[in-house]
Design a protein around this motif. Structure first.
Motif, PDB file in Angstrom:
ATOM      1  N   TYR A  10       1.013  -1.356  -0.110  1.00 30.77           N
ATOM      2  CA  TYR A  10       0.227  -0.056  -0.159  1.00 30.77           C
ATOM      3  C   TYR A  10       0.555   0.933  -0.169  1.00 30.77           C
ATOM      4  O   TYR A  10       0.843   2.791  -1.022  1.00 30.77           O
ATOM      5  CB  TYR A  10      -1.057  -0.122   1.349  1.00 30.77           C
ATOM      6  CG  TYR A  10      -2.021  -0.859   0.799  1.00 30.77           C
ATOM      7  CD1 TYR A  10      -2.473  -0.600   0.390  1.00 30.77           C
ATOM      8  CD2 TYR A  10      -2.407  -2.457   1.271  1.00 30.77           C
ATOM      9  CE1 TYR A  10      -4.439  -1.262  -0.359  1.00 30.77           C
ATOM     10  CE2 TYR A  10      -3.049  -2.969   1.222  1.00 30.77           C
ATOM     11  CZ  TYR A  10      -4.174  -2.796   0.289  1.00 30.77           C
ATOM     12  OH  TYR A  10      -4.962  -4.316   0.594  1.00 30.77           O
ATOM     13  N   VAL A 119      -8.450  -5.720   5.523  1.00 29.77           N
ATOM     14  CA  VAL A 119      -7.495  -5.630   4.537  1.00 29.77           C
ATOM     15  C   VAL A 119      -8.086  -6.905   3.910  1.00 29.77           C
ATOM     16  O   VAL A 119      -7.437  -7.964   4.271  1.00 29.77           O
ATOM     17  CB  VAL A 119      -6.460  -5.743   4.853  1.00 29.77           C
ATOM     18  CG1 VAL A 119      -5.145  -5.276   3.243  1.00 29.77           C
ATOM     19  CG2 VAL A 119      -5.653  -4.650   5.553  1.00 29.77           C
ATOM     20  N   ASN A 137      -6.405  -5.502  -3.805  1.00 27.88           N
ATOM     21  CA  ASN A 137      -6.067  -4.978  -2.637  1.00 27.88           C
ATOM     22  C   ASN A 137      -7.023  -4.320  -2.518  1.00 27.88           C
ATOM     23  O   ASN A 137      -7.315  -2.651  -1.900  1.00 27.88           O
ATOM     24  CB  ASN A 137      -5.369  -4.039  -3.460  1.00 27.88           C
ATOM     25  CG  ASN A 137      -6.189  -2.860  -4.341  1.00 27.88           C
ATOM     26  OD1 ASN A 137      -6.778  -3.371  -5.338  1.00 27.88           O
ATOM     27  ND2 ASN A 137      -5.160  -1.193  -5.554  1.00 27.88           N
ATOM     28  N   LEU A 154      -7.630   7.339  -0.687  1.00 24.98           N
ATOM     29  CA  LEU A 154      -7.089   6.301  -1.525  1.00 24.98           C
ATOM     30  C   LEU A 154      -7.671   5.643  -2.545  1.00 24.98           C
ATOM     31  O   LEU A 154      -6.785   4.892  -3.191  1.00 24.98           O
ATOM     32  CB  LEU A 154      -7.395   5.218   0.088  1.00 24.98           C
ATOM     33  CG  LEU A 154      -6.485   5.391   1.281  1.00 24.98           C
ATOM     34  CD1 LEU A 154      -7.126   4.390   2.393  1.00 24.98           C
ATOM     35  CD2 LEU A 154      -4.893   5.266   1.351  1.00 24.98           C
ATOM     36  N   ILE A 159      -6.510   2.324  -5.166  1.00 28.21           N
ATOM     37  CA  ILE A 159      -7.013   1.624  -3.497  1.00 28.21           C
ATOM     38  C   ILE A 159      -8.162   1.554  -3.754  1.00 28.21           C
ATOM     39  O   ILE A 159      -8.933   2.640  -2.729  1.00 28.21           O
ATOM     40  CB  ILE A 159      -5.958   1.925  -2.192  1.00 28.21           C
ATOM     41  CG1 ILE A 159      -4.400   2.008  -2.181  1.00 28.21           C
ATOM     42  CG2 ILE A 159      -6.260   0.600  -1.524  1.00 28.21           C
ATOM     43  CD1 ILE A 159      -3.737   2.077  -1.486  1.00 28.21           C
ATOM     44  N   THR A 161     -11.517   1.495  -1.962  1.00 26.43           N
ATOM     45  CA  THR A 161     -11.737   1.933  -0.219  1.00 26.43           C
ATOM     46  C   THR A 161     -13.307   2.089   0.050  1.00 26.43           C
ATOM     47  O   THR A 161     -13.547   2.965  -0.915  1.00 26.43           O
ATOM     48  CB  THR A 161     -11.270   2.957  -0.052  1.00 26.43           C
ATOM     49  OG1 THR A 161      -9.695   2.788   0.058  1.00 26.43           O
ATOM     50  CG2 THR A 161     -11.073   2.987   1.694  1.00 26.43           C
TER      51      THR A 161
END
Length: 297
Positions: A10, A119, A137, A154, A159, A161
């Protein structure tokens, strides 16, 4: 903080997006990153990224966002190391296995905003300064005062999220998967795909899941979705993955088993729910840890 496979992956994505990233980790890893950068190997990208790296928790000074990725066994120790150096407005994401790390981190750092973060990633260290990504991810983050702003940052770094009002249920869902696979992978040193093909293993996985869900229900936790199906899917979606517990045992290091199957058996005992399969898996991994300790002493 605790830049192993998860922290490095990350951190690498944030660095690729142009953020200033500092990795706090072990000396061998830090030296490699300082000399050649952090190598990120994933589908569509294989290259080195320039990031800072240090062994000293004081390197957190000035950070606005801290990805807290140490082992569950090290939560309080790492928090104490960070405490003198954290900016007053720093947000910490507890990106750890287990279900109670964010609570423990808040107790250790009561003046700071802490968000439990689930995660979902398959990643590993291929060597010092070299992180390899195998799949997924996504993050699920606990709703907090600044969670939406952090989640947007993020997402802009690639990523996915989600901000959730029920992160406890998501933490338990991941705990169930970890309890099903981590210990068995450690005991056999097999990846998930091969493991799940073993005689009697699918039924054993169902036994672990049933015990975990019984404890969760008794603890007032609502775990959404079909966890039995989710556990069996892991064997096909991550067939080559070896659990972090297996990696720790292979290296002669203490694992997080006390915070996985061990947590379930402790909560089960407190709530009057029998957990014989989790108890056996926990005991076997502890025996392996003890054998490694004797061998390496």
């Amino acid at each position: 903080m605790g830049a192993g496979a998860v922290g490095c992956f990350y951190g690498a994505l944030l660095a690729r997006a142009g953020h200033e990233v500092v990795l706090i980790g072990r000396p061998q890893h830090v030296q490699a990153v300082r000399e050649q950068g952090l190598r990120l190997e994933m589908q569509g990208f294989d290259g080195h990224l320039r990031v800072e790296a240090d062994t000293d928790a004081a390197a957190v000074r000035g950070a606005s966002l801290v990805l807290f990725t140490v082992k569950s066994t090290d939560t309080e120790t790492a928090a104490a190391q960070l405490a003198p150096h954290l900016s007053p407005d720093a947000v910490l994401l507890s990106m750890q296995n287990g279900v109670d790390n964010a609570e423990r981190l808040r107790a250790a750092l009561p003046a700071h905003e802490v968000a439990a973060t689930v995660v979902y990633v398959a990643t590993g260290m291929a060597g010092p300064g070299h992180v390899r990504h195998f799949g997924r991810n996504e993050l699920v983050m606990e709703r907090s005062r600044r969670s939406e702003a952090v989640a947007q940052l993020l997402r802009e770094a690639g990523i996915p999220t989600e901000v959730s009002d029920d992160v406890r249920g998501a933490l338990w869902a991941k705990l169930v998967i970890n309890c099903a696979y981590n210990a068995l992978s450690a005991i056999t040193q097999m990846p998930y795909g091969r493991l799940a093909q073993g005689e009697g293993v699918p039924a054993a996985l169902d036994d672990v899941v049933a015990e975990c869900l019984a404890v969760a229900a008794a603890d007032g936790v609502q775990v959404h979705g079909d966890l039995h199906a989710a556990v069996h899917r892991i064997a096909s979606t991550m067939p080559g993955q070896v659990s972090s517990t297996a990696q720790d045992v292979a290296r002669g290091k203490p694992s997080e088993i006390d915070h996985l199957n061990g947590y379930v058996l402790r909560r089960g005992a407190a709530l009057g729910i029998p957990t014989p399969v989790n108890r056996l898996l926990h005991a076997l991994v502890k025996l392996l840890e003890g054998r490694c300790a004797v061998t390496t002493a």
